[in-house]
Scaffold this active site. Structure first.
Site, PDB file in Angstrom:
ATOM      1  N   THR A   1     -42.337 -85.512  24.451  1.00 32.16           N
ATOM      2  CA  THR A   1     -42.141 -85.567  23.000  1.00 32.16           C
ATOM      3  C   THR A   1     -41.590 -86.939  22.647  1.00 32.16           C
ATOM      4  O   THR A   1     -40.469 -87.280  23.014  1.00 32.16           O
ATOM      5  CB  THR A   1     -41.183 -84.460  22.536  1.00 32.16           C
ATOM      6  OG1 THR A   1     -41.724 -83.184  22.911  1.00 32.16           O
ATOM      7  CG2 THR A   1     -41.014 -84.493  21.023  1.00 32.16           C
TER       8      THR A   1
ATOM      9  N   LYS B   1     -45.934 -81.370  17.112  1.00 34.96           N
ATOM     10  CA  LYS B   1     -44.782 -80.955  17.927  1.00 34.96           C
ATOM     11  C   LYS B   1     -43.474 -81.201  17.175  1.00 34.96           C
ATOM     12  O   LYS B   1     -42.546 -80.377  17.245  1.00 34.96           O
ATOM     13  CB  LYS B   1     -44.790 -81.728  19.254  1.00 34.96           C
ATOM     14  CG  LYS B   1     -43.573 -81.469  20.158  1.00 34.96           C
ATOM     15  CD  LYS B   1     -43.515 -80.039  20.659  1.00 34.96           C
ATOM     16  CE  LYS B   1     -42.292 -79.751  21.515  1.00 34.96           C
ATOM     17  NZ  LYS B   1     -42.270 -80.455  22.789  1.00 34.96           N
TER      18      LYS B   1
ATOM     19  N   LYS C   1     -33.263 -60.452  -1.874  1.00 37.83           N
ATOM     20  CA  LYS C   1     -32.292 -59.354  -1.895  1.00 37.83           C
ATOM     21  C   LYS C   1     -31.371 -59.427  -0.686  1.00 37.83           C
ATOM     22  O   LYS C   1     -30.132 -59.377  -0.821  1.00 37.83           O
ATOM     23  CB  LYS C   1     -33.017 -58.007  -1.915  1.00 37.83           C
ATOM     24  CG  LYS C   1     -32.065 -56.794  -1.776  1.00 37.83           C
ATOM     25  CD  LYS C   1     -32.816 -55.489  -1.734  1.00 37.83           C
ATOM     26  CE  LYS C   1     -33.614 -55.284  -0.487  1.00 37.83           C
ATOM     27  NZ  LYS C   1     -32.746 -55.076   0.718  1.00 37.83           N
TER      28      LYS C   1
END
Length: 303
Positions: free
Chosen positions: A114, A189, A265
């Site tokens: 990466t 990625k 909610k």
């Protein structure tokens, strides 16, 4: 290694004994760390050639049937596909440039680390001068997926390079997708990991709320892992090709409107509990503020 040496396409590093001409269409793997070693192990039937600076990382792969190279250049000179799984941009550049200098025309270098997309793009441009393809092919699925051969791999590169990678990547990945040109795999990625690591911070906030409420954090973790495995977690709402507002006639409109109503909610109730217990919950406040818009629903969408 100098530019002059990089241009010497006919120079091949000396072969070590046993590294024959027949191995030249094998698969190479450089970087045998926590991810690289199990990924490479799935490739031992493909004439695998491996290199790592640590001899102890290479030995188990050799025992499994791989051949050990003495250098990055030797791997690149003997393999048609070379996978690179090292730590960061600097290491990727160093390894890839040495590989480019030694590889034959037609070789594909696959970067699994990466890194920055620009790093992959720059290396691809440099490699193209020598008729070498670079693909950025980062993976997702962690050590567990690498060991099981069930990773996802996001490939950026030419269609031709992708086709040459698809089958070998399938030895260690269950999902092999071509994301676009070089750089697209890395951008995918980074977007995926943004979700991954931001969710860790959100998980820490949820744990603080649970802990203040007297809830077992270990049991909460079991519930989250169990139900995310059923629902798909955040990925369950990632079905649209755009982040633009939904039109009322869209097939997902009613589904996501229902999701919005439930989410708003439950976030409101969680924030109410956090207020009662004095727990700061900034992620929950931001999520409530942006929840509907993030699903593609305008604030005044009531049907």
């Amino acid at each position: 290694m100098s530019e002059a040496n990089r241009g010497a396409r006919g120079v091949v590093p000396p072969q070590r004994p046993g590294m024959s001409e027949a191995n030249r269409d094998g698969v190479g793997f450089i970087g045998l760390g926590q991810m690289g070693e199990p990924m490479a192990r799935h490739l031992t039937g493909r004439g695998l050639v491996v290199f790592d600076a640590r001899a102890d990382a290479v030995a188990p792969l050799v025992e499994a049937g791989a051949r050990a190279a003495r250098s990055v250049a030797e791997v690149a000179a003997h393999c048609a596909l070379v996978s690179i799984m090292v730590r960061d941009d600097d290491q990727v550049r160093e390894v890839a440039e040495e590989a480019i200098a030694a590889a034959r025309p037609g070789t594909v270098l696959a970067i699994h680390s990466t890194i920055r997309a620009k790093t992959a793009e720059d290396l691809a441009e440099k490699a193209r001068r020598y008729d070498i393809e670079v693909v950025d092919a980062p993976v997702s699925g962690g050590f567990m997926g690498a060991s099981a051969g069930s990773l996802a791999v996001m490939v950026g590169g030419t269609p031709e390079a992708f086709e040459r990678c698809r089958e070998p990547f399938g030895d260690w990945a269950d999902l092999v997708l071509h994301m676009g040109p070089v750089g697209a795999g890395t951008r995918t990625k980074l977007a995926r990991n943004l979700l991954h690591f931001v969710s860790f911070t959100a998980a820490a906030e949820a744990q603080r709320l649970a802990e203040a409420s007297g809830v077992s954090l270990r049991k909460l973790g079991r519930i989250v892992r169990h139900t995310d495995a059923i629902t798909g977690g955040a990925g369950a709402i990632m079905l649209r090709p755009t982040t633009a507002p939904l039109e009322p006639d869209d097939d997902l409109y009613d589904i996501l409107r229902h999701t919005r109503d439930l989410g708003e909610k439950d976030l409101s109730l969680a924030l109410e509990l956090a207020g009662e217990l004095g727990v700061d919950a900034p992620f929950a406040r931001l999520a409530l503020e942006r929840f509907g818009a993030g699903l593609g629903l305008a604030e005044d969408t009531d049907g």
